[in-house]
Motif scaffolding. Structure first.
Motif, PDB file in Angstrom:
ATOM      1  N   GLY A 185       5.635   0.976 -97.455  1.00  0.00           N
ATOM      2  CA  GLY A 185       5.709   0.387 -98.780  1.00  0.00           C
ATOM      3  C   GLY A 185       4.642   0.972 -99.689  1.00  0.00           C
ATOM      4  N   ASN A 186       5.022   1.355-100.903  1.00  0.00           N
ATOM      5  CA  ASN A 186       4.019   1.906-101.844  1.00  0.00           C
ATOM      6  C   ASN A 186       4.415   1.654-103.293  1.00  0.00           C
ATOM      7  OD1 ASN A 186       5.392   4.500-103.046  1.00  0.00           O
ATOM      8  ND2 ASN A 186       5.843   4.560-100.850  1.00  0.00           N
ATOM      9  N   SER A 187       5.451   0.828-103.512  1.00  0.00           N
ATOM     10  CA  SER A 187       5.889   0.525-104.883  1.00  0.00           C
ATOM     11  C   SER A 187       5.026  -0.597-105.446  1.00  0.00           C
ATOM     12  CB  SER A 187       7.374   0.142-104.893  1.00  0.00           C
ATOM     13  OG  SER A 187       7.637  -0.876-103.943  1.00  0.00           O
ATOM     14  N   VAL A 188       3.786  -0.239-105.798  1.00  0.00           N
ATOM     15  CA  VAL A 188       2.794  -1.248-106.196  1.00  0.00           C
ATOM     16  C   VAL A 188       2.441  -1.191-107.688  1.00  0.00           C
ATOM     17  CG1 VAL A 188       1.772  -1.379-103.900  1.00  0.00           C
ATOM     18  CG2 VAL A 188       0.879   0.291-105.535  1.00  0.00           C
ATOM     19  N   ALA A 189       2.892  -0.150-108.382  1.00  0.00           N
ATOM     20  CA  ALA A 189       2.583   0.005-109.804  1.00  0.00           C
ATOM     21  C   ALA A 189       3.870   0.283-110.562  1.00  0.00           C
ATOM     22  CB  ALA A 189       1.590   1.146-110.026  1.00  0.00           C
ATOM     23  N   VAL A 190       3.884  -0.102-111.848  1.00  0.00           N
ATOM     24  CA  VAL A 190       5.099   0.037-112.623  1.00  0.00           C
ATOM     25  C   VAL A 190       4.759   0.172-114.109  1.00  0.00           C
ATOM     26  CG1 VAL A 190       5.434  -2.455-112.921  1.00  0.00           C
ATOM     27  CG2 VAL A 190       7.412  -0.953-112.925  1.00  0.00           C
ATOM     28  N   VAL A 214      -2.585  -5.497-115.827  1.00  0.00           N
ATOM     29  CA  VAL A 214      -2.733  -4.155-116.401  1.00  0.00           C
ATOM     30  C   VAL A 214      -3.907  -3.462-115.724  1.00  0.00           C
ATOM     31  CG1 VAL A 214      -3.214  -2.814-118.480  1.00  0.00           C
ATOM     32  CG2 VAL A 214      -1.782  -4.870-118.620  1.00  0.00           C
ATOM     33  N   ILE A 215      -3.659  -2.272-115.142  1.00  0.00           N
ATOM     34  CA  ILE A 215      -4.747  -1.531-114.482  1.00  0.00           C
ATOM     35  C   ILE A 215      -5.065  -0.228-115.208  1.00  0.00           C
ATOM     36  CG2 ILE A 215      -4.308  -2.522-112.200  1.00  0.00           C
ATOM     37  CD1 ILE A 215      -2.908   0.202-111.515  1.00  0.00           C
ATOM     38  N   HIS A 216      -4.195   0.157-116.157  1.00  0.00           N
ATOM     39  CA  HIS A 216      -4.435   1.398-116.895  1.00  0.00           C
ATOM     40  C   HIS A 216      -3.630   1.359-118.191  1.00  0.00           C
ATOM     41  CE1 HIS A 216      -4.293   5.691-117.984  1.00  0.00           C
ATOM     42  NE2 HIS A 216      -5.382   5.821-117.242  1.00  0.00           N
ATOM     43  N   GLU A 217      -4.199   1.946-119.236  1.00  0.00           N
ATOM     44  CA  GLU A 217      -3.476   2.058-120.502  1.00  0.00           C
ATOM     45  C   GLU A 217      -3.906   3.342-121.185  1.00  0.00           C
ATOM     46  OE1 GLU A 217      -2.478  -0.546-124.552  1.00  0.00           O
ATOM     47  OE2 GLU A 217      -3.954  -1.294-123.097  1.00  0.00           O
ATOM     48  N   ASP A 218      -2.939   4.093-121.692  1.00  0.00           N
ATOM     49  CA  ASP A 218      -3.272   5.295-122.451  1.00  0.00           C
ATOM     50  C   ASP A 218      -2.286   5.471-123.586  1.00  0.00           C
ATOM     51  OD1 ASP A 218      -1.002   7.096-121.596  1.00  0.00           O
ATOM     52  OD2 ASP A 218      -1.900   6.760-119.639  1.00  0.00           O
ATOM     53  N   GLU A 253       5.333  -0.462-118.163  1.00  0.00           N
ATOM     54  CA  GLU A 253       5.649  -1.662-118.939  1.00  0.00           C
ATOM     55  C   GLU A 253       7.125  -1.750-119.339  1.00  0.00           C
ATOM     56  OE1 GLU A 253       3.950  -1.685-122.977  1.00  0.00           O
ATOM     57  OE2 GLU A 253       3.267   0.367-122.601  1.00  0.00           O
ATOM     58  N   SER A 254       7.801  -0.607-119.491  1.00  0.00           N
ATOM     59  CA  SER A 254       9.213  -0.636-119.912  1.00  0.00           C
ATOM     60  C   SER A 254      10.095  -1.337-118.881  1.00  0.00           C
ATOM     61  CB  SER A 254       9.731   0.781-120.159  1.00  0.00           C
ATOM     62  OG  SER A 254       9.647   1.570-118.977  1.00  0.00           O
ATOM     63  N   PHE A 255       9.701  -1.281-117.617  1.00  0.00           N
ATOM     64  CA  PHE A 255      10.479  -1.944-116.566  1.00  0.00           C
ATOM     65  C   PHE A 255      10.375  -3.458-116.649  1.00  0.00           C
ATOM     66  CE2 PHE A 255      10.648  -3.852-112.304  1.00  0.00           C
ATOM     67  CZ  PHE A 255      11.926  -3.477-111.906  1.00  0.00           C
ATOM     68  N   LEU A 256       9.284  -3.949-117.200  1.00  0.00           N
ATOM     69  CA  LEU A 256       8.984  -5.385-117.151  1.00  0.00           C
ATOM     70  C   LEU A 256       9.540  -6.176-118.329  1.00  0.00           C
ATOM     71  CD1 LEU A 256       5.280  -5.135-115.910  1.00  0.00           C
ATOM     72  CD2 LEU A 256       7.290  -5.761-114.557  1.00  0.00           C
ATOM     73  N   TYR A 304       1.147  -1.611-114.971  1.00  0.00           N
ATOM     74  CA  TYR A 304       0.898  -2.896-114.306  1.00  0.00           C
ATOM     75  C   TYR A 304       0.954  -2.677-112.801  1.00  0.00           C
ATOM     76  CZ  TYR A 304       1.739  -5.355-118.750  1.00  0.00           C
ATOM     77  OH  TYR A 304       1.671  -5.822-120.042  1.00  0.00           O
ATOM     78  N   ALA A 305       0.229  -3.498-112.053  1.00  0.00           N
ATOM     79  CA  ALA A 305       0.219  -3.315-110.591  1.00  0.00           C
ATOM     80  C   ALA A 305      -0.142  -4.606-109.869  1.00  0.00           C
ATOM     81  CB  ALA A 305      -0.756  -2.203-110.210  1.00  0.00           C
ATOM     82  N   THR A 306       0.144  -4.604-108.571  1.00  0.00           N
ATOM     83  CA  THR A 306      -0.285  -5.661-107.665  1.00  0.00           C
ATOM     84  C   THR A 306      -1.496  -5.152-106.890  1.00  0.00           C
ATOM     85  OG1 THR A 306       0.322  -6.906-105.672  1.00  0.00           O
ATOM     86  CG2 THR A 306       1.513  -4.859-106.045  1.00  0.00           C
TER      87      THR A 306
END
Length: 533
Positions: A203-208, A222-226, A210-213, A233-235
């Motif tokens: 399993g490695n689908s831990v980040a996504v 939110v763990i990163h923004e540019d 914003e368009s998906f959400l 976003y991530a768990t």
């Protein structure tokens, strides 16, 4: 842990040798979104007809959407050959368009509005229209962005020679196919019990992005923004969003309890879900405003494939007959593992070490006695999997083992030891070595800091999900061009392209009933009460 049936394995080898134990049949079905490499947005072009018929091509097709590729490898006994073939198929597609890549993650690239994700179209044959109708129902029920999540399916079976010998050795009075059904379902029950191990390791689908959400409830941070690609976003401690609440699960399926104790009970429990109507799906409506079908039914499941189980006993069905009807009447042909995330660090989406580990895992499940499924066992499996999905990398994590809380790290160690003991009891040298090496390779991941999910999380924190996956997509494209020699496969691909198109032309001539009558007959075939073989 249940111990493997090592004594029986040794008796088998003494009488028949070891080669037929490890010469398993395998194949991979790997999905991947086509993405515009420049801006990491979902490709809006249709699946290129130069690849052949999406409906009938053996190796290259689409899944839910026009932009969701699916690659299907031929059956092989070799992990290396299977992975190489998968690489050749992807290289062949990538060389057709220098502006597009294959997204290397299970979680999607930058998505457009739901309505702009185009459903896969399979032509005007009844069979092709049924496939698109099913996808229309999925889009209305769950949304198109959720259906854009990609994964890897691993198909596995033992050889006919093995089954003949195993049946004889155990002295079973069951007819051979019923014996095979029984053994494969034993494998399935053990697989479900230990599936948390694969969710943790692969399993490695831990980040996504914003368009998906959009429009979805979640507790991701939110763990990163540019400026270029927006928010990631991530768990923090999870492993597999794809198999959690944001993935292939839905409240409509919460009450489904599939029984793996026998083929009849398995088919019956799926059939029940195909028969029961579900109010929210009734409210969507069977037909659209023009009076055309927009779902196959308003029941909990349109077809059996809509239930996203982590493992399925399978039988290839002929056109017009449901997979469930074929399974019930003909028996289990192979096993399909369905919980695997795409490995974003592997050029092909899955590595040879992973394929070998899966063989060792499935063989251990086959050669270990399983508990019959009860409500308590079913609930424990679901609880354990949710713990790993949501917080599998957490220190001091515990899970349930026969109702008792145990250290998850100790549980993993014990399972790895059981796998190793099973593989060491098999005499076959070269193939056995590969499987043992794969177990050793994955032992390092017993430390959560070394897992695929941690690597993706760290990368997404540093560069953002979209930027990091875009870089990997470009890198994999380059690597596949350098390492794969699809010219070896080129002749077969060109032949299959032409043959698949011609098959579709002939296929469409065979339709002799109206589409709605065809749909009704297909649905009715799922409810056949023909005795299982």
């Amino acid at each position: 842990m249940v111990r493997s049936n090592i004594d029986t394995l040794q008796k088998y080898q003494k009488k028949y040798g070891s080669q037929s134990i490890l010469s398993v049949n395998k194949g991979i079905e790997k999905e991947g979104l086509r993405v515009n490499l420049k801006d990491a947005k979902l490709a809006q072009t249709d699946h290129d007809p130069k690849f052949g018929s999406k409906l009938l091509h053996k190796w290259i097709t689409t899944d839910f959407a026009e932009s969701l590729l699916e690659f299907i490898t031929p059956v092989s006994h070799s992990s290396q050959e299977t992975i190489n073939t998968l690489g050749n198929l992807q290289t062949y597609v990538l060389k057709q368009d220098d502006k597009e890549g294959i997204w290397p993650s299970s979680m999607p690239c930058i998505l457009p509005d739901d309505k702009d994700i185009k459903l896969a179209y399979y032509g005007e044959s009844n069979s092709g229209r049924l496939k698109t109708l099913y996808r229309s129902g999925l889009s209305l029920r769950y949304g198109r962005s959720m259906q854009s999540i990609a994964g890897v399916h691993y198909n596995f079976s033992m050889t006919d020679e093995f089954w003949k010998n195993w049946h004889e050795l155990l002295g079973s009075e069951l007819p051979l196919q019923k014996f095979i059904n029984k053994e494969y379902l034993n494998l399935c029950r053990n697989f479900r019990k230990y599936s948390n191990v694969l969710l943790y390791l692969f399993g490695n689908s831990v980040a996504v992005h914003e368009s998906f959400l959009k429009g979805k409830k979640h507790n991701l941070k939110v763990i990163h923004e540019d400026e270029a690609f927006g928010k990631t976003y991530a768990t923090e401690f999870g492993t597999c969003l794809r198999m959690g609440g944001l993935g292939y699960t839905g409240s409509s399926q919460d009450g489904i309890r599939i029984c793996y104790n026998g083929l009849d009970s398995y088919c019956d429990s799926l059939e029940n879900a195909l028969k029961v109507s579900y109010k929210p799906f009734e409210e969507i409506g069977l037909r659209n405003e023009n009076g055309e079908l927009q779902q196959i039914s308003t029941n909990i499941l349109q077809i059996e494939n809509e239930f996203y189980s982590i493992i399925r006993p399978k039988r290839i069905a002929p056109p017009g007959k449901s997979a469930l009807a074929s399974l019930r009447s003909e028996g289990i042909e192979y096993i399909e593992v369905r919980l695997l995330d795409i490995n974003p660090f592997a050029e092909n989406g899955i590595s040879e070490e992973q394929a070998n580990f899966l063989d060792a895992f499935l063989l251990t499940c086959l050669f270990s006695e399983s508990q019959k499924c009860t409500r308590e066992i079913y609930n424990e499996i679901e609880d354990n999997n949710q713990r790993i999905i949501k917080e599998g990398r957490k220190d001091n994590l515990t899970i349930l083992n026969n109702g008792q809380e145990v250290s998850y790290r100790n549980y993993l160690e014990e399972f790895f030891n059981m796998m190793e003991e099973t593989m060491n009891s098999i005499d076959d040298g070269h193939r056995k070595e590969d499987l043992i090496k794969s177990i050793d390779f994955h032992r390092s991941m017993l430390n959560p800091r070394n897992t695929l999910s941690q690597r993706v999380y760290d990368l997404a924190c540093e560069k953002g999900f979209i930027s990091s996956m875009r870089e990997l997509s470009i890198s994999h494209r380059r690597g596949l061009f350098e390492s794969c020699n699809e010219s070896i496969f080129q002749g077969k691909l060109e032949e299959e392209k032409s043959a698949s198109v011609q098959r579709q032309v002939e296929f469409e001539k065979l339709d002799d009933v109206e589409f709605e009558d065809y749909v009704a007959a297909y649905v009715e075939s799922s409810f056949s009460k023909k005795e299982t073989v």
